[in-house]
Design an enzyme around this catalytic site. Structure first.
Site, short mmCIF file in Angstrom:
data_model
loop_
_atom_site.label_atom_id
_atom_site.label_comp_id
_atom_site.label_asym_id
_atom_site.label_seq_id
_atom_site.Cartn_x
_atom_site.Cartn_y
_atom_site.Cartn_z
N TYR A 1 -2.03 -0.43 11.04
CA TYR A 1 -2.14 -1.11 9.74
C TYR A 1 -0.92 -0.82 8.86
O TYR A 1 -0.25 -1.74 8.37
CB TYR A 1 -3.43 -0.68 9.02
CG TYR A 1 -3.41 -1.00 7.54
CD1 TYR A 1 -3.46 -2.31 7.09
CD2 TYR A 1 -3.32 0.02 6.58
CE1 TYR A 1 -3.43 -2.61 5.74
CE2 TYR A 1 -3.29 -0.27 5.23
CZ TYR A 1 -3.34 -1.59 4.80
OH TYR A 1 -3.29 -1.88 3.46
N THR B 1 0.81 -1.21 0.00
CA THR B 1 0.00 0.00 0.00
C THR B 1 0.85 1.26 0.00
O THR B 1 1.99 1.26 0.50
CB THR B 1 -0.90 0.00 1.26
OG1 THR B 1 -1.53 1.25 1.39
CG2 THR B 1 -0.11 -0.28 2.53
N ASP B 2 0.25 2.35 -0.48
CA ASP B 2 0.94 3.65 -0.42
C ASP B 2 1.02 4.18 1.02
O ASP B 2 1.78 5.10 1.31
CB ASP B 2 0.25 4.68 -1.32
CG ASP B 2 -1.23 4.92 -1.00
OD1 ASP B 2 -1.75 4.31 -0.06
OD2 ASP B 2 -1.86 5.73 -1.72
N GLU B 3 0.22 3.59 1.94
CA GLU B 3 0.18 4.12 3.31
C GLU B 3 1.51 3.95 4.04
O GLU B 3 1.76 4.60 5.04
CB GLU B 3 -0.93 3.45 4.11
CG GLU B 3 -2.29 3.65 3.49
CD GLU B 3 -3.44 3.61 4.47
OE1 GLU B 3 -3.20 3.56 5.69
OE2 GLU B 3 -4.59 3.63 4.01
N LYS C 1 2.07 -3.28 7.43
CA LYS C 1 2.35 -3.48 6.00
C LYS C 1 3.80 -3.09 5.69
O LYS C 1 4.48 -3.74 4.89
CB LYS C 1 1.38 -2.66 5.13
CG LYS C 1 -0.05 -3.15 5.13
CD LYS C 1 -0.23 -4.55 4.53
CE LYS C 1 -0.02 -4.59 3.03
NZ LYS C 1 -0.38 -5.93 2.47
P1 NAD Z 1 -9.71 -7.30 2.28
O1 NAD Z 1 -9.69 -7.01 3.75
O2 NAD Z 1 -10.93 -7.04 1.50
O3 NAD Z 1 -9.35 -8.85 2.05
C1 NAD Z 1 -8.35 -9.50 2.75
C2 NAD Z 1 -8.55 -11.00 2.57
O4 NAD Z 1 -7.50 -11.67 3.28
C3 NAD Z 1 -9.88 -11.52 3.13
O5 NAD Z 1 -10.49 -12.38 2.20
C4 NAD Z 1 -9.46 -12.28 4.39
O6 NAD Z 1 -10.33 -13.36 4.70
C5 NAD Z 1 -8.06 -12.75 4.03
N1 NAD Z 1 -7.24 -12.98 5.21
C6 NAD Z 1 -7.10 -12.17 6.29
N2 NAD Z 1 -6.26 -12.73 7.18
C7 NAD Z 1 -5.86 -13.91 6.64
C8 NAD Z 1 -4.99 -14.94 7.07
N3 NAD Z 1 -4.36 -14.88 8.26
N4 NAD Z 1 -4.78 -16.00 6.25
C9 NAD Z 1 -5.43 -16.09 5.06
N5 NAD Z 1 -6.27 -15.14 4.61
C10 NAD Z 1 -6.48 -14.08 5.39
O7 NAD Z 1 -8.46 -6.53 1.70
P2 NAD Z 1 -8.27 -5.86 0.27
O8 NAD Z 1 -8.80 -4.49 0.32
O9 NAD Z 1 -8.74 -6.80 -0.76
O10 NAD Z 1 -6.68 -5.75 0.22
C11 NAD Z 1 -5.89 -6.81 -0.31
C12 NAD Z 1 -4.43 -6.44 -0.19
O11 NAD Z 1 -4.18 -5.23 -0.89
C13 NAD Z 1 -3.96 -6.19 1.23
O12 NAD Z 1 -2.67 -6.71 1.38
C14 NAD Z 1 -3.95 -4.67 1.37
O13 NAD Z 1 -2.97 -4.25 2.30
C15 NAD Z 1 -3.55 -4.27 -0.04
N6 NAD Z 1 -4.04 -2.96 -0.50
C16 NAD Z 1 -5.38 -2.65 -0.42
C17 NAD Z 1 -5.83 -1.43 -0.92
C18 NAD Z 1 -7.29 -1.05 -0.89
O14 NAD Z 1 -7.62 0.09 -1.26
N7 NAD Z 1 -8.19 -1.92 -0.48
C19 NAD Z 1 -4.91 -0.53 -1.48
C20 NAD Z 1 -3.56 -0.87 -1.52
C21 NAD Z 1 -3.14 -2.11 -1.04
O1 DAU Z 2 -4.21 3.95 0.50
C1 DAU Z 2 -4.42 2.56 0.37
C2 DAU Z 2 -5.26 2.06 1.51
O2 DAU Z 2 -6.60 2.46 1.24
C3 DAU Z 2 -5.19 0.55 1.72
O3 DAU Z 2 -3.89 0.20 2.07
C4 DAU Z 2 -6.17 0.10 2.81
O4 DAU Z 2 -6.16 -1.31 2.91
C5 DAU Z 2 -7.55 0.58 2.44
O5 DAU Z 2 -8.45 0.25 3.47
C6 DAU Z 2 -7.54 2.09 2.21
O6 DAU Z 2 -7.28 2.78 3.45
P1 DAU Z 2 -8.00 4.15 3.82
O7 DAU Z 2 -7.93 4.37 5.27
O8 DAU Z 2 -7.52 5.27 2.94
O9 DAU Z 2 -9.49 3.77 3.33
P2 DAU Z 2 -10.92 4.07 3.96
O10 DAU Z 2 -11.93 3.71 2.92
O11 DAU Z 2 -11.07 3.49 5.32
O12 DAU Z 2 -10.91 5.66 4.11
C7 DAU Z 2 -10.72 6.51 2.98
C8 DAU Z 2 -10.78 7.94 3.48
O13 DAU Z 2 -12.14 8.22 3.91
C9 DAU Z 2 -9.90 8.22 4.70
O14 DAU Z 2 -9.42 9.56 4.60
C10 DAU Z 2 -10.86 8.10 5.88
C11 DAU Z 2 -12.17 8.60 5.30
N1 DAU Z 2 -13.41 8.01 5.87
C12 DAU Z 2 -13.48 6.63 5.94
C13 DAU Z 2 -14.63 6.05 6.46
C14 DAU Z 2 -14.72 4.54 6.58
C15 DAU Z 2 -14.46 8.82 6.25
O15 DAU Z 2 -14.37 10.07 6.14
N2 DAU Z 2 -15.59 8.23 6.76
C16 DAU Z 2 -15.70 6.88 6.90
O16 DAU Z 2 -16.76 6.41 7.42
#
Ligand code: NAD
Ligand code: DAU
Length: 356
Positions: free
Chosen positions: A158, A132-134, A162
């Site tokens: 988180y 992630t970019d975080e 990561k």
């Molecule tokens: P998600 O939370 O939707 O899915 C995670 C999956 O991993 C789930 O299906 C869960 O059951 C499985 N999991 C959790 N713990 C586990 C374990 N111990 N063993 C096996 N499986 C397990 O997450 P996502 O949003 O699909 O993100 C996927 C990946 O991408 C993550 O590594 C996250 O850090 C990265 N990522 C997400 C975003 C985003 O915007 N969602 C952005 C950048 C990077």
């Molecule tokens: O940047 C990549 C990341 O994006 C991934 O690594 C994470 O797995 C993914 O969950 C996501 O993280 P964020 O914290 O950016 O996503 P989230 O959707 O939780 O929040 C997006 C923005 O919106 C953040 O600034 C918080 C804000 N927010 C979020 C929620 C859930 C609100 O204002 N209200 C809300 O109820």
């Protein structure tokens, strides 16, 4: 075959569908099915011999080693993680276990498997770590977007977990020679997005006439990438990325959270008007996230320059596809809004509807 971890989650399930739509190479999908994992995301693959689903934990070394020796994958694509920043603030332990210990366990099993391959297979093997970019921390308003050499400065449990996993992956390459690639991506959105994250939460609440919770002043900035563009970036890096390299992946879509909620409201008003009035009336400012990073932005020029990848969707086109998907998949939404989901909404927002 390839081994995908976390393939029942949001991005992982999109990736499995995307992969099998392009290729007949099979997928072993290892997922623990935590609250975020959902077999309903994979239902259309039922009976498809190219997809083998295994319920299990990436931190279970015996299980992971067994899968490596049974299926002999030519690549591991590692999505499995605890992924929600707000949950990491309430309960960091699961993040340390899955994101750090789980990645360690997977790296060890991949290394043992890779070491036993013949020379050509060893050369072709990849461990693709999805990050992630975080991990780069927070930017000021005029700062340059995150490039791959940006210093690490994770601010939440988180992102710290990561970042730790990224360092492990890097070390397994430098020390043991494991052929790794890492992608650090911005905020994804699209089908099968669990409605604890901003965009799906706004869509499902807006459709139900519930408050749209915006943290703080709503001016935090994120870069948004349509999930299928993320999948194509991963396929590209897996096929042609240089071993040991990091590629940042983004959508060139910096938006404030207020921009996002306005666009979601206006699009829903257009596609499914609410007799009670414009959805913007539902916007509700709530307490800020502790340590809330102000701005993320991605410099995605390296992946474009070296590998020719660019996102196909604009935010407008991607958001329309996403909203239309949610409108067509009401049953999926009802299904994921289980008792456990309602408990989370009450704990986080103080009321069953996401209001006060
Ligand atoms: P998600 O939370 O939707 O899915 C995670 C999956 O991993 C789930 O299906 C869960 O059951 C499985 N999991 C959790 N713990 C586990 C374990 N111990 N063993 C096996 N499986 C397990 O997450 P996502 O949003 O699909 O993100 C996927 C990946 O991408 C993550 O590594 C996250 O850090 C990265 N990522 C997400 C975003 C985003 O915007 N969602 C952005 C950048 C990077
Ligand atoms: O940047 C990549 C990341 O994006 C991934 O690594 C994470 O797995 C993914 O969950 C996501 O993280 P964020 O914290 O950016 O996503 P989230 O959707 O939780 O929040 C997006 C923005 O919106 C953040 O600034 C918080 C804000 N927010 C979020 C929620 C859930 C609100 O204002 N209200 C809300 O109820």
């Amino acid at each position: 075959m390839i081994l995908v971890t976390g393939g029942a989650g949001f991005i992982g399930s999109n990736f499995v569908h995307d992969w099998l739509a392009q290729s007949d190479e099979g997928v072993v999908n290892l997922d623990a099915l935590t609250y975020a994992g959902n077999l309903a995301n994979l239902v259309s693959l039922k009976g498809d011999a190219r997809h083998v689903f295994v319920q299990g934990d990436i931190a279970d070394s015996a299980l992971v080693e067994g899968l490596m020796s049974t299926y002999r994958p030519r690549a591991v694509i590692h999505f499995a993680a605890e992924s929600h920043v707000d949950r990491s603030i309430h309960g960091p332990a699961a993040f340390i276990r899955t994101n750090i210990e789980g990645t360690f366990c997977l790296l060890q099993a991949a290394r043992a498997h890779w070491s036993g391959l013949g020379e050509a297979e060893r050369k072709a093997f990849r461990f693709h770590h999805v990050s992630t970019d975080e991990v780069y921390g927070s930017l000021g308003p005029g700062d340059a977007p995150f490039a791959e050499d940006h210093p690490y400065a994770p601010n939440s449990p988180y992102s710290a977990s990561k970042a730790a996993s990224d360092h492990l992956v890097r070390a397994w390459h430098h020390t043991y020679g494991l052929p790794v690639v890492t992608t650090n991506c911005s905020n994804n959105y699209g089908p099968w997005h669990f409605p604890e994250k901003l965009i799906p939460l706004l869509i499902v609440n807006a459709l139900a006439g519930k408050p749209l919770p915006i943290y703080g002043d709503g001016l935090n900035v994120r870069d948004w990438l349509y999930v299928r563009d993320h999948c194509s970036a991963i396929r590209t890096v897996l096929a042609r990325g240089r071993v040991g390299e990091v590629y940042n992946v983004g959508g060139w879509n910096e938006k404030t959270n207020l921009d996002i909620v306005h666009e979601v409201c206006d699009l829903l008003d257009d596609l499914r008007p609410d007799p009670a009035g414009p959805r913007r009336r539902l916007i509700h400012f709530v307490k800020d996230r502790p340590g809330h990073d102000r701005r993320y932005a991605i410099d995605a020029r390296k992946i474009e320059r070296e590998l020719g990848w660019r996102p196909a969707e604009t935010f407008t086109s991607g958001l329309r596809k996403t909203v239309e998907w949610f409108l067509e998949h009401g049953e999926w939404v009802v299904d994921v809004q289980s008792g456990a989901y309602r408990d989370w909404i009450t704990a986080q927002y103080g009321g069953p509807g996401g209001g006060e």
